[in-house]
Structures are given as C-alpha cells and as structure tokens.
Design a protein around this motif. Structure first.
Motif, PDB file in Angstrom:
ATOM      1  N   ALA A  77       0.815  -1.212   0.000  1.00  5.08           N
ATOM      2  CA  ALA A  77       0.000   0.000   0.000  1.00  5.08           C
ATOM      3  C   ALA A  77       0.848   1.261   0.000  1.00  5.08           C
ATOM      4  O   ALA A  77       0.439   2.293  -0.543  1.00  5.08           O
ATOM      5  N   SER A  82      -4.114   1.189  -4.395  1.00  9.78           N
ATOM      6  CA  SER A  82      -5.098   0.479  -5.215  1.00  9.78           C
ATOM      7  C   SER A  82      -4.698  -0.975  -5.396  1.00  9.78           C
ATOM      8  O   SER A  82      -5.504  -1.894  -5.229  1.00  9.78           O
ATOM      9  N   GLN A  85      -5.143  -3.021  -2.300  1.00 12.95           N
ATOM     10  CA  GLN A  85      -6.529  -3.285  -1.936  1.00 12.95           C
ATOM     11  C   GLN A  85      -7.097  -4.506  -2.667  1.00 12.95           C
ATOM     12  O   GLN A  85      -7.939  -5.231  -2.117  1.00 12.95           O
ATOM     13  N   GLN A  88      -7.005  -7.940  -0.862  1.00 11.56           N
ATOM     14  CA  GLN A  88      -7.518  -8.001   0.510  1.00 11.56           C
ATOM     15  C   GLN A  88      -8.628  -9.047   0.622  1.00 11.56           C
ATOM     16  O   GLN A  88      -8.627  -9.894   1.520  1.00 11.56           O
ATOM     17  N   THR A 156     -14.383  -5.370  -5.368  1.00 10.34           N
ATOM     18  CA  THR A 156     -12.950  -5.234  -5.598  1.00 10.34           C
ATOM     19  C   THR A 156     -12.324  -6.579  -5.941  1.00 10.34           C
ATOM     20  O   THR A 156     -12.527  -7.569  -5.245  1.00 10.34           O
ATOM     21  N   GLN A 198      -8.425   5.203  -5.065  1.00 10.16           N
ATOM     22  CA  GLN A 198      -8.307   3.773  -5.394  1.00 10.16           C
ATOM     23  C   GLN A 198      -8.886   3.501  -6.784  1.00 10.16           C
ATOM     24  O   GLN A 198      -9.692   2.594  -6.998  1.00 10.16           O
ATOM     25  N   THR A 201      -8.739  -0.190  -8.641  1.00  4.67           N
ATOM     26  CA  THR A 201      -9.163  -1.419  -7.976  1.00  4.67           C
ATOM     27  C   THR A 201     -10.241  -2.155  -8.757  1.00  4.67           C
ATOM     28  O   THR A 201     -10.532  -3.317  -8.465  1.00  4.67           O
ATOM     29  N   HIS A 239      -7.186  -4.107   6.301  1.00  4.78           N
ATOM     30  CA  HIS A 239      -7.602  -2.733   6.014  1.00  4.78           C
ATOM     31  C   HIS A 239      -6.717  -1.736   6.765  1.00  4.78           C
ATOM     32  O   HIS A 239      -6.314  -0.700   6.215  1.00  4.78           O
ATOM     33  N   ILE A 242      -3.422  -1.383   5.072  1.00  4.24           N
ATOM     34  CA  ILE A 242      -3.490  -0.548   3.868  1.00  4.24           C
ATOM     35  C   ILE A 242      -3.448   0.926   4.248  1.00  4.24           C
ATOM     36  O   ILE A 242      -2.708   1.716   3.645  1.00  4.24           O
ATOM     37  N   ASP A 362      -6.693   8.214  -2.044  1.00  2.00           N
ATOM     38  CA  ASP A 362      -6.769   6.806  -1.660  1.00  2.00           C
ATOM     39  C   ASP A 362      -7.145   6.665  -0.190  1.00  2.00           C
ATOM     40  O   ASP A 362      -7.973   5.815   0.167  1.00  2.00           O
ATOM     41  N   HIS A 366     -10.512   4.862   0.925  1.00  6.12           N
ATOM     42  CA  HIS A 366     -10.405   3.573   1.622  1.00  6.12           C
ATOM     43  C   HIS A 366     -10.955   3.634   3.041  1.00  6.12           C
ATOM     44  O   HIS A 366     -11.550   2.664   3.527  1.00  6.12           O
ATOM     45  N   HIS A 369     -14.682   2.547   4.211  1.00 11.09           N
ATOM     46  CA  HIS A 369     -15.191   1.179   4.199  1.00 11.09           C
ATOM     47  C   HIS A 369     -16.182   0.922   5.328  1.00 11.09           C
ATOM     48  O   HIS A 369     -17.211   0.286   5.129  1.00 11.09           O
TER      49      HIS A 369
END
Length: 395
Positions: A77, A82, A85, A88, A156, A198, A201, A239, A242, A362, A366, A369
């Motif tokens: 990351a 991207s 991710q 993941q 993703t 991102q 992705t 997560h 990242i 990013d 991110h 989430h």
C-alpha cells in the motif's frame, strides 16, 4: 499461467513483498492518472507466490503469521494503495475456507491458490437497508446444487479474479459463500467503478442471473459467527495495514519532495526548505503519528496470532479490540499525512501532473469502508464495562 513460486516462510514472504513494492511504486502515479488497470502487476503478484502465503502448512503453504500478512499489505500500500486493496478480499476468503471449508474444499481451493489463482469478492450491495442487508439469493435445485441471483457492488478484485466468492442468503436466510468461477454462465462483471480514490481497484458491479453453483462450492459462512472467531479481525487488520501503508507512502513522498524540490520560505533565512525549523517540527509530528500507527498495527497482529493459538471468547475479543484500535489510528493517520503532504511541500506539490494527491484520495476513499466512530464505541465499552465486541465480521 506457469506454476508460481511457492514461498517457504515469513522471512521470504517479507523479502518478496518489499521487492514487489519497489517495482510497483515506479508506475503507481501513472496507473492512477490514466486509470490503467494493473493486470500485469497482478500476474507478477500471483507468480511471486505472495497470494498463497496464508495457505495452511498441511496443504503446502507458508502459513505466515498475522504480523507478516499485515506488513505485506503495508509495504504494497505504501507503493500503490489500489494494488494493495485488490488482494484483501482474496486473503479474507482464503480465511473463510480455513474456518468453514470441508477437507475436500480446502484441498481443492488451497491447491488453486498455490497455483496462482486469485479470489475476488461479490459481497456488498447498494440500495439495501444497511450493509448487512444481503438480498442475493442462493436457491436449491432438485439435484442438490444451487443457483445464484442478485447484484453486487464495490466488488474489488472481481474483474481480475479466477474465482469470485459470492455472499448470499439461503432459503432459511442464513449466510453462505458460493465460490463461483469468473467465467460462470450468468455471471457478469461490470467495470463501472469511478471512485475519486483507489482508481484502479476495478471495484465495480457483479450481476448474477441464475448462476449455477455445485453443492461442493458452497461454504456455510453463518457458522463462523456462532462461536469465537477472527474473521473480522483478520479482514480489518488488512484494512488497517493498507491505511498504514498509505501514510508511509505519503510521508516518504513528502520527505523526498521537500528535500529536492521545495523552496525555503523567504522569512526563514535558510538556504533550503529542509532546514526550516517549522517544517522540521511538522515532519517530526507526522513521523510520530506514522510510527505509532505501525506500532499499533504490530500489536494488533500479535493479538490475532495469540488468539489463533488459543481461540476463546476472551482472546477473540482482545484481538478484535486491538485491531479496531489500530484501524481507527491508521485511518486518521492516512488522511492526516495524505493532506499534510501538501502543507509541508508547498504550492508546486498540488500540480496534477505530479500525482501526489493520490495518497490523500486513496486514504479518504479507503477509510470509508466502515465508520471508525463505531469502532471507538466498541473500544470504549470494552475498556469501561468489559463488554466484548459483537461477532458481525467488521471488528
């Protein structure tokens, strides 16, 4: 696809991740600017063996610890959030098989992973009441197989996957995961992701129209949450890694920019921007935040490994709280450092052609989430009242 390398242990996994991160960093800004999807880079990732490092040793994998897995994601990351991710969900659904897969399912799918096959995901849905209101249906057929119907968003990795794990509800409303080949009839992956961050992705839409699923490709995911579990802790740890990586990458870019490109402010009296004591102070503050984030990430990974060795309600709760603490801090740090990059670097750093804004974009994308405020609530309840966090897979 030629047979990928099989990584032997944690040390080799970290060395391979560092090597790939250095390679992926070179064109990360160009991929982001052009939204050039990383097909070639993902083939390199598969060939390296890195995507198989969590396969259990009894099936031929390195079975690396949570600390190694988190550091792999942080390194990737820091180079390209991207790209980091995309796998993941791959590791999350390898973990689902570890927990609920039958011996036969594990033998087949872990073999697929060791051969370089990638898992995507088709779990989230848009327009429903909330994130756990899953309406995709897994309907039985007379011969014991199933069919899938539904629409998934934020999928993703699906565009790059060989297998797409689909989260769906059975007739009794329990959650299952169906592992579906990317080329299954009735399955369509739409490249319609247009997030501000991102960008590469390919987190677009998956449509499922009477998709056939053999019985031995379905895993009873609802059973995961009937006892102490680490499903959510592992997913959230990645997560957090990242976010920590985004912060590391942004700080490194800021350091390089100020050292080589920034001009000193005329009132400072110094020849270079890097000598300005006000900038030195700010870099010190940012470095403290970034190092604290990494320390919390390592502590969370240790808690996950400890719980895996002795899984109880108490050890699972401790791991979830440690991961939530790391995730809240990492999210805040990623956004702060991504923004502060411009503060310390000056006007020129905002040029679109430089692509430095990808770190903040990013981070901001991110960290959406799942809301950090609810993690803080669970941490507070645990500390103040000893209340264990809920078993819903997001902690």
């Amino acid at each position: 696809m030629s047979a990928p390398h099989v990584i032997a242990d944690d040390a080799e996994a970290l060395a391979v991740a560092a090597e790939l991160a250095a390679e992926f960093r070179k064109d990360a800004a160009e991929r982001d600017a052009r939204r050039r999807l990383p097909h070639t880079e993902l083939e390199r990732l598969s060939a390296s063996g890195l995507l198989a490092v969590s396969v259990p040793a009894e099936f031929g994998g390195a079975d690396v610890g949570a600390g190694t897995l988190a550091e792999i994601f942080r390194l990737l990351a820091a180079a390209d959030a991207s790209l980091a991710q995309i796998p993941q969900s791959h590791f999350v659904y390898v973990n689902v098989l570890r927990r609920q897969g039958t011996q036969r399912q594990q033998e087949f799918f872990f073999g697929e992973v060791l051969r370089g096959r990638r898992f995507g995901n088709a779990q989230s849905e848009a327009g429903t009441k909330h994130v756990q209101d899953i309406r995709t249906r897994l309907a039985p057929r007379p011969d014991g197989s199933y069919v899938l119907d539904g629409v998934k968003h934020y999928s993703t990795g699906a565009l790059f996957a060989h297998w797409i794990p689909v989260l769906a509800r059975a007739d009794d409303d329990t959650l299952h995961v169906a592992y579906v080949p990317r080329d299954a009839p009735g399955l369509t992956v739409v490249d319609d992701w247009d997030g501000m961050g991102q960008r590469t992705t390919a987190s677009g839409t998956v449509r499922l129209e009477r998709v056939p699923v053999p019985a031995d490709r379905v895993v009873p995911h609802h059973l995961t949450f009937q006892g102490p579990q680490l499903h959510g802790a592992v997913a959230q740890l990645l997560h957090a890694a990242i976010d920590a990586g985004i912060a590391s990458g942004a700080l490194a870019e800021a350091v390089e920019f100020v050292r080589t490109k920034s001009r000193p402010w005329f009132e400072s009296g110094f020849e270079t921007a890097a000598e300005d004591p006000l900038l030195i102070q700010r870099f010190g503050e940012l470095a403290i935040r970034e190092r604290a984030t990494q320390a919390l990430l390592r502590e969370a990974a240790r808690a996950v490994d400890a719980a895996r060795d002795d899984l109880t309600d108490d050890s699972a709760a401790e791991a979830s709280i440690a991961v939530a603490t790391a995730k809240v801090t990492a999210a805040e740090t990623a956004v702060e450092v991504g923004s502060a990059l411009f503060e310390v670097s000056g006007t020129r750093s905002a040029l679109d052609s430089l692509g430095l804004h990808r770190h903040w974009r990013d981070a901001r994308t991110h960290t959406l989430h799942d809301p950090a405020r609810w993690k803080v609530q669970h941490i507070g309840r645990y500390v103040l009242h000893g209340t264990r966090p809920p078993r819903h897979g997001l902690l």
